[in-house]
Design a protein around this motif. Structure first.
Motif, PDB file in Angstrom:
ATOM      1  N   TRP A 394      19.084  73.149  68.058  1.00  0.00           N
ATOM      2  CA  TRP A 394      19.169  74.612  67.856  1.00  0.00           C
ATOM      3  C   TRP A 394      19.942  75.283  68.996  1.00  0.00           C
ATOM      4  O   TRP A 394      20.692  76.227  68.777  1.00  0.00           O
ATOM      5  CB  TRP A 394      17.754  75.172  67.759  1.00  0.00           C
ATOM      6  N   VAL A 395      19.754  74.767  70.214  1.00  0.00           N
ATOM      7  CA  VAL A 395      20.465  75.334  71.361  1.00  0.00           C
ATOM      8  C   VAL A 395      21.977  75.187  71.183  1.00  0.00           C
ATOM      9  O   VAL A 395      22.740  76.142  71.356  1.00  0.00           O
ATOM     10  CB  VAL A 395      20.002  74.651  72.665  1.00  0.00           C
ATOM     11  N   VAL A 396      22.427  73.980  70.873  1.00  0.00           N
ATOM     12  CA  VAL A 396      23.868  73.761  70.697  1.00  0.00           C
ATOM     13  C   VAL A 396      24.402  74.621  69.563  1.00  0.00           C
ATOM     14  O   VAL A 396      25.454  75.271  69.688  1.00  0.00           O
ATOM     15  CB  VAL A 396      24.150  72.268  70.420  1.00  0.00           C
ATOM     16  N   TYR A 397      23.669  74.653  68.453  1.00  0.00           N
ATOM     17  CA  TYR A 397      24.131  75.397  67.284  1.00  0.00           C
ATOM     18  C   TYR A 397      24.200  76.901  67.568  1.00  0.00           C
ATOM     19  O   TYR A 397      25.215  77.556  67.305  1.00  0.00           O
ATOM     20  CB  TYR A 397      23.203  75.121  66.111  1.00  0.00           C
ATOM     21  N   THR A 398      23.119  77.450  68.118  1.00  0.00           N
ATOM     22  CA  THR A 398      23.075  78.903  68.303  1.00  0.00           C
ATOM     23  C   THR A 398      23.996  79.374  69.425  1.00  0.00           C
ATOM     24  O   THR A 398      24.633  80.418  69.306  1.00  0.00           O
ATOM     25  CB  THR A 398      21.638  79.375  68.586  1.00  0.00           C
ATOM     26  N   LEU A 399      24.063  78.613  70.527  1.00  0.00           N
ATOM     27  CA  LEU A 399      24.962  79.023  71.600  1.00  0.00           C
ATOM     28  C   LEU A 399      26.411  79.049  71.109  1.00  0.00           C
ATOM     29  O   LEU A 399      27.165  79.980  71.405  1.00  0.00           O
ATOM     30  CB  LEU A 399      24.838  78.088  72.799  1.00  0.00           C
ATOM     31  N   THR A 400      26.794  78.040  70.350  1.00  0.00           N
ATOM     32  CA  THR A 400      28.170  77.991  69.840  1.00  0.00           C
ATOM     33  C   THR A 400      28.403  79.096  68.830  1.00  0.00           C
ATOM     34  O   THR A 400      29.421  79.794  68.876  1.00  0.00           O
ATOM     35  CB  THR A 400      28.449  76.621  69.202  1.00  0.00           C
ATOM     36  N   ARG A 401      27.446  79.273  67.940  1.00  0.00           N
ATOM     37  CA  ARG A 401      27.613  80.268  66.878  1.00  0.00           C
ATOM     38  C   ARG A 401      27.634  81.690  67.438  1.00  0.00           C
ATOM     39  O   ARG A 401      28.504  82.501  67.075  1.00  0.00           O
ATOM     40  CB  ARG A 401      26.484  80.123  65.858  1.00  0.00           C
ATOM     41  N   LEU A 402      26.714  82.003  68.327  1.00  0.00           N
ATOM     42  CA  LEU A 402      26.681  83.349  68.897  1.00  0.00           C
ATOM     43  C   LEU A 402      27.892  83.606  69.787  1.00  0.00           C
ATOM     44  O   LEU A 402      28.427  84.722  69.815  1.00  0.00           O
ATOM     45  CB  LEU A 402      25.392  83.555  69.682  1.00  0.00           C
ATOM     46  N   ALA A 403      28.321  82.595  70.540  1.00  0.00           N
ATOM     47  CA  ALA A 403      29.513  82.781  71.365  1.00  0.00           C
ATOM     48  C   ALA A 403      30.727  83.066  70.490  1.00  0.00           C
ATOM     49  O   ALA A 403      31.545  83.933  70.795  1.00  0.00           O
ATOM     50  CB  ALA A 403      29.749  81.541  72.225  1.00  0.00           C
ATOM     51  N   ASP A 404      30.861  82.327  69.387  1.00  0.00           N
ATOM     52  CA  ASP A 404      31.968  82.584  68.454  1.00  0.00           C
ATOM     53  C   ASP A 404      31.881  83.985  67.876  1.00  0.00           C
ATOM     54  O   ASP A 404      32.891  84.682  67.728  1.00  0.00           O
ATOM     55  CB  ASP A 404      31.953  81.554  67.311  1.00  0.00           C
ATOM     56  N   LEU A 405      30.659  84.402  67.557  1.00  0.00           N
ATOM     57  CA  LEU A 405      30.489  85.731  66.979  1.00  0.00           C
ATOM     58  C   LEU A 405      30.904  86.813  67.975  1.00  0.00           C
ATOM     59  O   LEU A 405      31.589  87.773  67.612  1.00  0.00           O
ATOM     60  CB  LEU A 405      29.031  85.936  66.565  1.00  0.00           C
ATOM     61  N   VAL A 406      30.514  86.657  69.234  1.00  0.00           N
ATOM     62  CA  VAL A 406      30.888  87.658  70.237  1.00  0.00           C
ATOM     63  C   VAL A 406      32.403  87.711  70.397  1.00  0.00           C
ATOM     64  O   VAL A 406      32.999  88.790  70.513  1.00  0.00           O
ATOM     65  CB  VAL A 406      30.195  87.343  71.576  1.00  0.00           C
ATOM     66  N   VAL A 407      33.052  86.545  70.386  1.00  0.00           N
ATOM     67  CA  VAL A 407      34.518  86.508  70.473  1.00  0.00           C
ATOM     68  C   VAL A 407      35.133  87.272  69.305  1.00  0.00           C
ATOM     69  O   VAL A 407      36.042  88.091  69.475  1.00  0.00           O
ATOM     70  CB  VAL A 407      35.021  85.057  70.506  1.00  0.00           C
ATOM     71  N   LEU A 408      34.638  87.002  68.105  1.00  0.00           N
ATOM     72  CA  LEU A 408      35.193  87.656  66.920  1.00  0.00           C
ATOM     73  C   LEU A 408      34.948  89.161  66.951  1.00  0.00           C
ATOM     74  O   LEU A 408      35.829  89.948  66.582  1.00  0.00           O
ATOM     75  CB  LEU A 408      34.583  87.043  65.658  1.00  0.00           C
ATOM     76  N   LEU A 409      33.760  89.557  67.385  1.00  0.00           N
ATOM     77  CA  LEU A 409      33.469  90.986  67.441  1.00  0.00           C
ATOM     78  C   LEU A 409      34.360  91.688  68.471  1.00  0.00           C
ATOM     79  O   LEU A 409      34.849  92.791  68.227  1.00  0.00           O
ATOM     80  CB  LEU A 409      31.994  91.204  67.786  1.00  0.00           C
ATOM     81  N   ARG A 410      34.576  91.048  69.599  1.00  0.00           N
ATOM     82  CA  ARG A 410      35.451  91.653  70.603  1.00  0.00           C
ATOM     83  C   ARG A 410      36.885  91.716  70.099  1.00  0.00           C
ATOM     84  O   ARG A 410      37.587  92.701  70.331  1.00  0.00           O
ATOM     85  CB  ARG A 410      35.367  90.874  71.917  1.00  0.00           C
ATOM     86  N   ARG A 411      37.334  90.679  69.413  1.00  0.00           N
ATOM     87  CA  ARG A 411      38.681  90.714  68.858  1.00  0.00           C
ATOM     88  C   ARG A 411      38.783  91.789  67.786  1.00  0.00           C
ATOM     89  O   ARG A 411      39.811  92.469  67.687  1.00  0.00           O
ATOM     90  CB  ARG A 411      39.038  89.341  68.279  1.00  0.00           C
TER      91      ARG A 411
END
Length: 634
Positions: A394-411
């Motif tokens: 869950w840690v690997v999945y959520t950290l990657t997924r949330l980090a990607d989401l933050v990148v997309l939201l900032r873009r």
């Protein structure tokens, strides 16, 4: 960008926070299973779980803006974490990870990191003083660090997602305001300077005409006319330039770095647990020549971008080492904790059904590892181990997924800001052309007329000059309204100006206005449309007559008609982009075309609620609450 990353764009904040609460729930469930497996009495369980409510309070979103509540909860958390020592001593599985997580979530990072390190050191020292074996107190330190980092990372990323969603339009609003201020300064240094120059020249010409100096007055009027024409050309060039997109600096993105650092820290702590399990038995230490290179390679791969090849290489490094390797050397079984990370890597780097096949295979091997090699763990112990693996996945999945989401939201915020600034520049360019173009054309035209009148009809020349000075000053006021996005034109004033300008050009013009009081939206839109229509009459025809009619029809529809002759001799004029742009932005229905007898007619119709401001000025991205009069199809 992968399909997974694109799907993150639609992840709402509640899902991001749900990831945090799921991880916290799994951690608490593991602790409960371990206490059950250790035979901890229910009253001791309750005492040991006492720190969890303050931690939950800290993690709740509603208290993020209440420092007193959060600091109070942190103090209570620390006190309750020490309470079991006073009641039941050290005979329980004490893990101060809630305190470490609370410190990271509440305190500023500069204060939190030293305290977090101190908590880990104190945890190890406490184990040594309590006489624990090296592998026991090493495990306690690693588990404290891993669990607290898991909670903190998900809390921080969920907070970022929430903040980005809440302030989705803020960057666009600020970028647009900055562009307005920049353009306002630019226009005041160019256009406003020209208008001041024209006004000053006209005043001096009026003084010379009053002093019986017609020659100097005529020269001044011609100078003002020439300046007006240059300013008009400059406005058209500036308006065209403003329609070009401008590059904006992207917002720095810190969240991927945070996620990567925490993931690396968790991997290193987990590796430390596996290495310590081998190190504590001297005869097993040669196995470190297998364990350390394998785990180092796996950690390097985990830090690489997600891909199926990454999953395959990690599996080759950590799966055989733990099983069947643990059958030959039991200490190698500690490597199986990396299988949870492998599951997470498969979920983010592979597509179903391949990812689910990896998940099923790894879970199957985990259950097999419970039986071979022995001893077989109890049911609560086996469940705790299995859930621990799920937590790591869950840690690997959520950290990657949330980090990607933050990148997309900032873009997305950067793209929105860029689009808002481009739209604002386009609006300013159009309004600059539509609002000031007519005024400067009128100054040039009527200035020439005044120059011809100054000698044989000085009284009328002075009257024309006075009118022109008033027109220039009004234009300076309108220039400020263009950049502020709050344009207000008066139809009655524009009708009078249109008749005067047409008369100055030798056009026999008349106007009929039968509308009564109009909403501000419609009044401004009609004024702008009339201004542009008259400009087109003067530029694109050899008109000698022009009829302006403004009436209100059934249903409250207001209709503007501008009919002029001279279209045949000048060729059939086309419907200019200025009129089309006005219709699109102000919400009008526009039609135009030739009429019998060499005439040309422009018709604009408007209908809409009185509460709506005109579509001139403002923008559609929320910088100003501007909406146009409602468009109809034609």
């Amino acid at each position: 960008m992968s399909g997974y990353a694109r799907s993150a764009e639609d992840l709402p904040p509640r899902i991001a926070r749900g990831m945090l609460w799921t991880a916290l729930g799994l951690l608490l469930l593991v602790r409960l299973l371990v206490w059950t497996d250790d035979g901890v009495p229910p009253e001791s369980m309750a005492l040991t779980a006492a720190p969890y409510p303050p931690l939950i309070l800290i993690l709740m979103r509603r208290w993020r803006a209440r420092p007193r509540v959060r600091y109070g909860a942190l103090v209570a958390l620390a006190a309750l974490s020490l309470l079991p020592f006073a009641v039941i001593g050290t005979g329980w599985e004490w893990l101060p990870w809630p305190v470490a997580a609370g410190v990271l979530c509440v305190l500023p990072i500069r204060a939190a990191l030293p305290l977090f390190t101190a908590i880990l050191i104190a945890t190890g020292a406490g184990g040594v003083l309590a006489g624990e074996a090296a592998d026991a107190w090493h495990w306690r330190v690693s588990a404290t660090g891993i669990d607290s980092l898991i909670v903190f990372s998900l809390y921080a990323l969920a907070a970022m997602v929430t903040d980005l969603h809440a302030a989705h339009d803020e960057q666009a609003r600020l970028a647009t305001l900055r562009e307005r201020l920049r353009v306002d300064g630019e226009l005041r240094a160019t256009v406003d300077a020209d208008l001041r120059d024209i006004a000053g020249t006209l005043r001096r010409a009026a003084q010379r005409a009053a002093s019986a100096e017609p020659g100097l007055a005529r020269d001044g009027l011609r100078e003002a006319t020439a300046t007006a024409r240059r300013a008009l050309a400059g406005i058209r060039a500036t308006a065209s330039g403003y329609r070009a997109a401008v590059p904006l600096a992207s917002t720095p993105i810190r969240s991927p770095r945070l996620a990567r650092l925490i993931l690396l820290a968790v991997l290193l702590l987990q590796a430390e647990k596996a290495v310590t399990r081998v190190w504590v038995v001297p005869r097993d230490r040669p196995l470190l020549f297998l364990v350390i290179p394998a785990l180092t390679g796996a950690i390097v791969l985990f830090m690489r971008p997600p891909s199926p090849w990454r999953v395959a290489l990690i599996a080759l490094l950590v799966v055989p080492l733990a099983w069947p390797g643990a059958v030959l050397a039991e200490p190698l079984a500690g490597v199986y904790q990396f299988w949870g990370f492998l599951i997470g890597a498969a979920l983010v780097g592979m597509r179903p059904p391949w990812s689910w096949a990896v998940v099923a295979g790894v879970f199957g091997l985990t259950i097999l590892l419970f039986f071979f090699p022995p001893p077989v763990p109890s049911l609560p112990g086996a469940a705790a181990n299995l859930i621990s693996e799920i937590i790591l996945a869950w840690v690997v999945y959520t950290l990657t997924r949330l980090a990607d989401l933050v990148v997309l939201l900032r873009r997305a915020r950067d793209d929105l800001a860029r689009a808002a600034v481009t739209a604002e520049r386009t609006r300013i360019g159009r309004d600059l052309h539509d609002v000031l173009g007519f005024s400067l054309s009128a100054v040039a035209l009527r200035g020439e007329l005044a120059a011809t009148l100054v000698e044989h009809d000085p009284e009328r020349a002075r009257s024309e000059v006075a009118t022109l000075i008033e027109l220039v000053e009004r234009s300076r006021s309108e220039l400020g309204s263009i950049t502020s996005g709050r344009i207000r034109l008066l139809l009655s004033r524009e009708v009078d100006s249109a008749l005067e300008v047409l008369a100055a050009a030798g056009v026999d013009a008349d106007a009929r206005v039968e509308t009564g009081a109009l909403p501000v939206a419609v009044d401004t839109a009609l004024a702008a449309m009339l201004r542009e229509s008259v400009t087109n009459v003067l530029r694109h025809s050899d008109a000698r007559t022009c009829a302006i009619t403004i009436t209100r029809g059934p249903g409250g529809v207001v209709r503007l008609s501008v009919v002029n002759d001279g279209a045949a001799s000048a060729g059939v004029p086309r419907l200019g982009s200025g009129l089309k742009g006005l219709a699109e932005r102000s919400g009008g229905r526009l039609s135009a075309g030739p009429r019998p007898g060499g005439r040309f007619e422009v018709v604009a119709e408007f209908d809409g609620p009185a509460s709506d401001p005109a579509g001139l000025g403002g923008d559609a991205d929320g910088v100003d609450p501007v909406a146009g009069v409602q468009l109809g199809d034609r």
